[in-house]
Design a protein around this motif. Structure first.
Motif, short mmCIF file in Angstrom:
data_model
loop_
_atom_site.label_atom_id
_atom_site.label_comp_id
_atom_site.label_asym_id
_atom_site.label_seq_id
_atom_site.Cartn_x
_atom_site.Cartn_y
_atom_site.Cartn_z
N PHE A 40 0.86 -1.18 0.00
CA PHE A 40 0.00 0.00 0.00
C PHE A 40 0.89 1.24 0.00
N VAL A 41 0.74 2.07 -1.03
CA VAL A 41 1.51 3.31 -1.15
C VAL A 41 0.54 4.47 -0.94
N ALA A 42 0.72 5.21 0.13
CA ALA A 42 -0.27 6.22 0.53
C ALA A 42 0.31 7.62 0.48
N PRO A 204 5.59 7.21 0.77
CA PRO A 204 6.83 7.46 0.03
C PRO A 204 7.34 8.89 0.10
N GLU A 205 6.56 9.80 0.66
CA GLU A 205 7.06 11.17 0.81
C GLU A 205 8.13 11.27 1.88
N CYS A 242 -2.99 4.71 -2.55
CA CYS A 242 -4.09 5.18 -1.70
C CYS A 242 -3.99 6.70 -1.54
N GLY A 243 -5.10 7.37 -1.73
CA GLY A 243 -5.17 8.81 -1.51
C GLY A 243 -5.88 9.10 -0.20
N LEU A 244 -5.27 9.88 0.65
CA LEU A 244 -5.85 10.23 1.95
C LEU A 244 -6.36 11.67 1.89
N LEU A 296 -0.52 7.74 -7.93
CA LEU A 296 -0.90 8.56 -6.77
C LEU A 296 -1.58 9.85 -7.21
N ARG A 297 -1.13 10.41 -8.30
CA ARG A 297 -1.80 11.61 -8.82
C ARG A 297 -3.23 11.28 -9.24
#
Length: 738
Positions: A40-42, A204-205, A242-244, A296-297
């Motif tokens: 999961f990449v959020a 990842p940020e 995943c977008g939060l 992600l975008r």
């Protein structure tokens, strides 16, 4: 797999999130694989330790998140993180130390890789492989050679304008020394979790922040995915972006939406390229990182600045139909598409003019203390007086219900506010990317509440125990009463919260009522109403003119609606015990409060105060489904078989890209027309015959159980039939004919 300590801790935090947030809604959760390894990449990482808790509560899988070792070394946070199977990561920025002296770039054009120091100690403070980072995160580069205490070379030249200005100053620039980190053990742990079929989560940020756009992504996630597949080519690894999205992430009783993108696999050619090592390995990581960034975008939205954000939100409110409530996921979706359209046409003279008008309208609303959705509410002075008296009585009544619980928990609220603000200042001082440190506020409010509330409630139960001593009751009875008080106080607190937030909603509707009563002030509302109508027409005409240029399937007769696959959140559905008990007990009161149409004045689900600050984009429906909705226009979803487009119609307008799969929609009228020359009884008989012939007694006329809609070219509906059978056409009546 049986219950684990993970499940108990997750359930505990789910209750805490139910209390802190008014609603958490997932979108696209049905896309998540139920079994097998998933990464999961959020993003964006807008709420520090709350983000993983929100994501874990909505994805339906047990997830091991990567967490900073610095955070896991804290007593309470570390204990909770280890119970949730978190993987500690030691970050270079956590071990950064200020370097001695200052550094300069003497020959910018002739030798841009040679750094000269003033009073520096390069040989003692740095080694080859470490990173030199300028102050204010203006730039950084890896050390390749240390020549002396005052001279070294770096791998990449500093190209940023701010970095060059700092390095060419006569006095030089301050800098930090970041050690080179060996993350071999971290990657090994990640690989082991994935090989066991478990899930791993990563932001990842690299750290939390409170910006409106994503930060540059770190490459660690690509090494995890490519490294795992390089060692085990048969691994069926999926990556889910995943977008939060938070509606004011730091505020108590706010809302959140979690958007899950389509799972995707890593191409085999990238894995082969990764195995070669060297430049090929770096190129493979770069390509995969670009893919993840684009994904992600697709589930987030990055506003260029706060002013643009406010304009976009106002335009979205003006464009959607009045008195049409949108779910929070729809609000987020529409905002995202408005920004996409604005960014494409921002230099258009008509768009610039419309932006200025919207900003002026916003200023007028702010000056008069009104909300946009309150402008179009029409009422006579007599009716306004009646509503005002009714709502004042309701507000006083609700205040009386909420006041005891508010006073009981006031010490926790004060301490939480003080500590969270102090932590925000500390985080802001230690960071180069935060704006105001808002990303840590919710975390520390929750942590303080977790620590103080049990102590406070125990203190109240002790006071009850001693108070009962004034009466002639046995010790056992006093203990039982004290225990009952300790057990009931949390429910009492929750009830106070719910009554209080409804009272606040009523309070927000008082001002427009006063303006409707005061002589002369009704002209102000009438002027604003007229300005709003003109602005709404301007925006709608502008969208109808420009949207087809970038959205070929634009249709001005649609509006987005949520997919039936998007299940409501725990808070929205009221599945937790406290909320269920409260909703049942307060049902008569809720009916009384709703009789006067109060929420037409203050709709908390779509108000100015709750507008989106962090965004994400629409949930995509599966490519093999027929989409029945749109926002900013029509939508098509490519077929897996032939790439054909499928379109449908729904209620009002919006605009969307043909490449974005949207949620399900609904129509204003029925999907088919009842033949004028056939009686209704004949239609019913034909349907019954067709059902019996096909053996489809349990199938709904409008589609299957998944909400799919099958339409023939002649305007009739096809019943779904087994393979090899001919479809039989059936019709459903138009609503106005029934």
């Amino acid at each position: 797999m049986g219950l684990q300590i993970y499940d108990f801790v997750s359930f505990f935090f789910a209750i805490m999130l139910d209390i802190f947030f008014r609603e958490i809604r997932p979108r696209g959760a049905h896309k998540i694989p139920k079994k097998g390894p998933v990464i999961f990449v959020a993003a964006p990482h807008a709420n520090q330790f709350v983000d993983p808790l929100v994501l874990m509560g909505q994805c339906g899988r047990r997830v091991s998140f990567l967490a900073a070792k610095k955070s896991m070394d804290r007593p309470w946070i570390g204990a909770f993180a280890r119970s949730m199977n978190a993987i500690p990561v030691e970050r270079p920025q956590d071990l950064a130390r200020a370097g001695s002296g200052t550094i300069r770039l003497l020959d910018r054009k002739g030798d841009p890789l040679r750094i000269t120091g003033l009073n520096t100690k390069f040989t003692r403070e740095l080694i080859v492989g470490d990173t030199v980072q300028l102050s204010k995160d203006a730039g950084s580069s890896t050390v390749t050679e240390i020549i002396s205490d005052t001279e070294l070379t770096v791998k990449n030249e500093f190209k940023e304008l701010e970095a060059l200005e700092m390095l060419t100053e006569p006095t030089g620039s301050k800098y930090k020394c970041l050690p080179q980190m060996d993350q071999t053990n971290v990657y090994k742990t990640v690989y082991d979790r994935l090989y066991a079929g478990h899930c791993v989560g990563i932001f990842p940020e690299g750290g939390s922040h409170d910006r409106a756009e994503m930060l540059p992504l770190k490459a660690g996630v690509t090494i995890m995915a490519l490294g795992a597949l390089a060692r085990n080519p048969t691994l069926d690894l999926k990556i889910v972006c995943c977008g939060l999205n938070y509606f004011h992430p730091n505020r108590f009783r706010s809302r959140a939406v979690v958007e899950f993108g389509e799972p995707f696999t890593v191409p085999e050619d990238l894995v082969e390229q990764y195995r070669k090592g060297g430049a090929d390995k770096r190129e493979a990581c770069g390509k995969l990182l670009d893919t993840i960034y684009e994904a992600l975008r697709g589930v987030t939205l990055n506003a260029p600045d706060y002013e643009t954000l406010m304009v976009i939100q106002a335009a979205r409110r003006l464009y959607k139909p009045t008195h049409r409530k949108l779910q929070i996921s729809q609000v987020v979706e529409l905002n995202r598409r408005f920004v996409a359209g604005y960014m494409h046409f921002k230099d258009n003279s008509k768009v610039i003019e419309a932006k200025d008008k919207v900003m002026h309208y916003n200023t007028q609303l702010l000056y008069h203390g009104l909300r946009d959705h309150q402008i179009n509410i029409r009422t006579t002075r007599r009716h306004a007086i009646g509503l005002l008296i009714s709502r004042l009585i309701q507000m006083i009544f609700l205040s009386c219900l909420a006041l005891p619980g508010t006073l009981m928990n006031l010490p926790v609220a004060i301490v939480a506010r003080v500590i969270s603000n102090r932590k925000a200042r500390e985080a802001l001082a230690a960071s180069t990317v935060k704006i105001a440190g808002r990303d840590v506020l919710a975390t520390w409010k929750l942590l303080v509440a977790l620590g103080l509330m049990p102590i406070l409630y125990f203190s109240y139960s002790v006071l009850v125990f001693f108070y009962c001593g004034r009466f002639e009751v046995s010790l056992k009875t006093r203990l039982l009463i004290a225990w009952a008080a300790w057990a009931l106080i949390p429910f009492f607190t929750y009830a106070s919260i719910r009554f209080g937030e409804v009272g606040v909603d009523i309070f927000k509707s008082i001002r427009p009522l006063f303006m409707s009563i005061i002589p002369g002030e009704e002209n102000t509302i009438n002027d604003l109403r007229k300005a709003r109508a003109e602005l709404q027409k301007t925006i709608t005409d502008l969208i109808n003119e420009l949207a087809p240029q970038i959205y070929p399937d634009f249709d001005s007769t649609r509006i987005l609606d949520p997919s039936p696959n998007d299940r409501p959140s725990r808070s929205a559905s009221g599945t937790n015990l406290a909320q269920t008990i409260f909703n049942t007990a307060a049902q008569p009161l809720t009916q009384w409060l709703g009789n006067d149409g109060r929420f037409e004045w203050e709709r908390a689900d779509d108000s100015d105060a709750d507008d989106v600050f962090f965004f994400l984009n629409p949930a995509g429906t599966s490519a093999h489904r027929r989409s029945r909705s749109s926002s900013f226009g029509g939508v098509y979803t490519p077929s897996l078989a032939d790439g054909s487009r499928s379109r449908s119609r729904s209620r009002t307008s919006s605009f969307t890209s043909g490449q974005i799969h949207l949620g399900e929609g609904f129509k204003l009228e029925a999907l088919t027309e009842l033949p004028r020359d056939k009686p209704f009884a004949e239609v019913t008989r034909r349907l019954s015959v067709n059902r019996k012939r096909l053996g489809l007694e349990g199938m709904a006329l409008a589609g299957d159980a998944d909400g799919e809609d099958y339409r023939a070219g002649d305007g009739t509906n096809d019943l779904r039939v087994p393979s090899g059978s001919e479809p039989h056409k059936c019709v459903t009546p138009k609503l106005k004919d029934v």
